[in-house]
Design a protein around this motif. Structure first.
Motif: not given
Length: 517
Positions: A460-461, A465-469, A483-484, A503-504
């Motif tokens: 996952i690239n 910034k990712l908030n949740s996966i 883990d985000k 992916v959020k």
């Protein structure tokens, strides 16, 4: 202690040898000769007057009705004694209504061949009478010829708990028609070129049926006639987006035909959309052309609306001037907003995209779920996860569509928790061909997910910034929370199949279809 009979059972019963119709309009009490047996809660059958009200009786001003209670009914409305005579009093009919679709009332119709007491009603003439709920009355008819020569009582029995109101009107005893008509016509589903209908069978044994149909307003005798030996039929060869009427009658062979039913109407839906991308921005104050509302059982009668701001004006349309919103003041209300039927059979990678906002009110958040049907006869299946947490600003959502077909339906289901509304805008269905089984690089996104198909490790690239996966099944079941900050995800323990990776990130909520090899 059980309530005593409203009228003394020792009184001499009235023997009904001839035809009669009881419409309950002679007074405000149960008619002479009729009996009420109250064996359950305090509420029981009584006369209701509709003068000045918003609904009416079937005829006249009154009905015999029973109202809801938190305790169970066990109540009978009993006819006078009837000596069943062939060709005179061997046919029962009545009109019935269940007033509220959220609390559907039913009754049964029972026979006593001895006395008008609860214990004597041991035979069901109709185990369940369940009219479609609402203000309309529906006719029910029954053959009493099996009781010719006997003296019987007919009991209308209510045994429901905490429902609403059941109304009876124009209870009639007469001669068994040589050919009785069908009743309770139901329009089950309507497609662009056909409609599926059904009805309650004629009381005349061995009857078959004729259906005459044509465009709305056609003259009977000039329409198209089809036949059915069962209590359902498909009306074929229709044009999309067109209004139609139809009539049904019984064919009783040597006894001829019954009268035609009243006219029933429907409008065919639009032809499936087959050109993509398809977009809808809700620019009008009414439901868009070819979209539809669908009630959810137990979810109330509210539908989606098209507004310029949400409940506290913190959200305005992402694409002016309007957005679609589901918001009510009753927690638990639900309703589906259906896209037009889609032909996505030839789309390489169909994907639903839309913008979502749902602002809380004192911690309560209105919810959104997405459903689909690959075929009109299928049950609704949830796709992706449930959107149950607040989005105080617009986010862009994308969901790959599984099981593509030529008659595909998508539904946005809103659930009210008395918050500021669930709002959607900029809905589109696109061909996201980059979501095929090679590496995925989505248009309009900074997230890349690869390889796909994946055997062991999914990368996952993102430069955001990712908030949740999260990983979901294709029907919305949460499989795993990741883990985000993860850049690599081990999927070696997952069974082979297709999953959604959700992916959020800031302003986006994206789902990627991932094939586990």
């Amino acid at each position: 202690m059980r309530t005593k009979l409203l009228f003394a059972l020792l009184a001499m019963p009235i023997i009904a040898n001839a035809q009669f119709t009881q419409n309950f309009d002679a007074g405000t009490t149960i008619p002479a000769g009729w009996t009420v047996l109250n064996g359950g809660d305090a509420n029981t059958w009584s006369i209701v007057n509709y003068t000045g009200g918003t609904i009416t009786a079937y005829s006249g001003a009154n009905t015999a009705s029973i109202g809801y209670s938190s305790s169970a009914h066990d109540d009978y409305l009993v006819t006078p004694a009837i000596t069943v005579t062939a060709g005179v009093s061997d046919f029962l009919s009545f009109y019935a209504r269940s007033r509220d679709p959220l609390y559907p009332e039913t009754i049964s119709v029972k026979i006593s061949t001895t006395t008008p007491t609860a214990a004597a009603f041991t035979t069901n003439l109709a185990a369940t009478v369940a009219p479609p709920s609402g203000a309309n009355f529906y006719k029910y008819s029954y053959d009493l010829s099996a009781y010719v020569g006997q003296t019987i009582y007919i009991g209308f029995h209510s045994a429901t708990t905490d429902k609403f109101y059941f109304d009876l009107d124009d209870i009639s005893l007469g001669a068994l028609p040589a050919c009785a008509p069908p009743s309770i016509v139901t329009i089950n589903s309507v497609l662009p070129t056909s409609a599926n209908i059904s009805w309650t069978a004629s009381p005349t044994a061995g009857a078959t049926y004729q259906i005459e149909y044509g465009p709305t307003g056609f003259t009977q005798g000039t329409g198209t006639i089809i036949t059915s030996s069962t209590t359902s039929a498909v009306i074929p060869n229709l044009s999309a987006s067109t209004g139609y009427q139809f009539y049904i009658r019984s064919n009783c062979g040597t006894n001829g035909f019954s009268a035609w039913s009243a006219a029933n109407s429907f409008t065919t839906i639009c032809a499936p959309i087959a050109s993509f991308p398809y977009t809808q921005n809700f620019d009008a104050a009414t439901i868009p052309s070819c979209w539809a509302n669908e009630a959810v059982t137990g979810g109330g009668t509210a539908t989606w609306s098209y507004v310029t701001a949400n409940g506290n004006s913190s959200i305005t349309p992402k694409s002016a001037p309007r957005m679609a919103e589901f918001r009510t003041t009753t927690p638990g209300n639900k309703a589906k907003l259906l896209l037009p039927v889609l032909n996505i059979s030839a789309v390489a990678s169909p994907e639903l995209r839309f913008s979502l906002a749902n602002v809380n009110w004192f911690g309560d958040v209105d919810e959104l779920r997405i459903y689909y049907k690959a075929n009109p006869s299928d049950a609704w299946t949830q796709i992706g996860s449930s959107y149950t947490t607040e989005n105080a600003a617009w986010i862009d959502v994308s969901i790959p569509l599984p099981n593509k077909s030529a008659n595909y339906t998508i539904a946005f289901e809103g659930t009210s928790n008395w918050a500021r509304g669930v709002d959607i805008d900029n809905v589109s269905v696109v061909d996201a061909s980059v979501l095929a089984v090679n590496d995925i690089t989505k248009n309009n996104t900074d997230v890349k997910v690869y390889p796909n198909p994946v055997k062991d490790v999914l990368n996952i690239n993102s430069d955001k910034k990712l908030n949740s996966i999260q990983i979901f099944s294709m029907t919305g079941q949460l499989i795993r929370t990741i883990d985000k900050d993860a850049k690599q995800v081990s999927v070696s323990d997952l069974k082979k199949g297709v999953y959604l990776l959700r992916v959020k990130s800031e302003g986006k909520d994206q789902s990627f279809k991932v094939v586990k090899d």
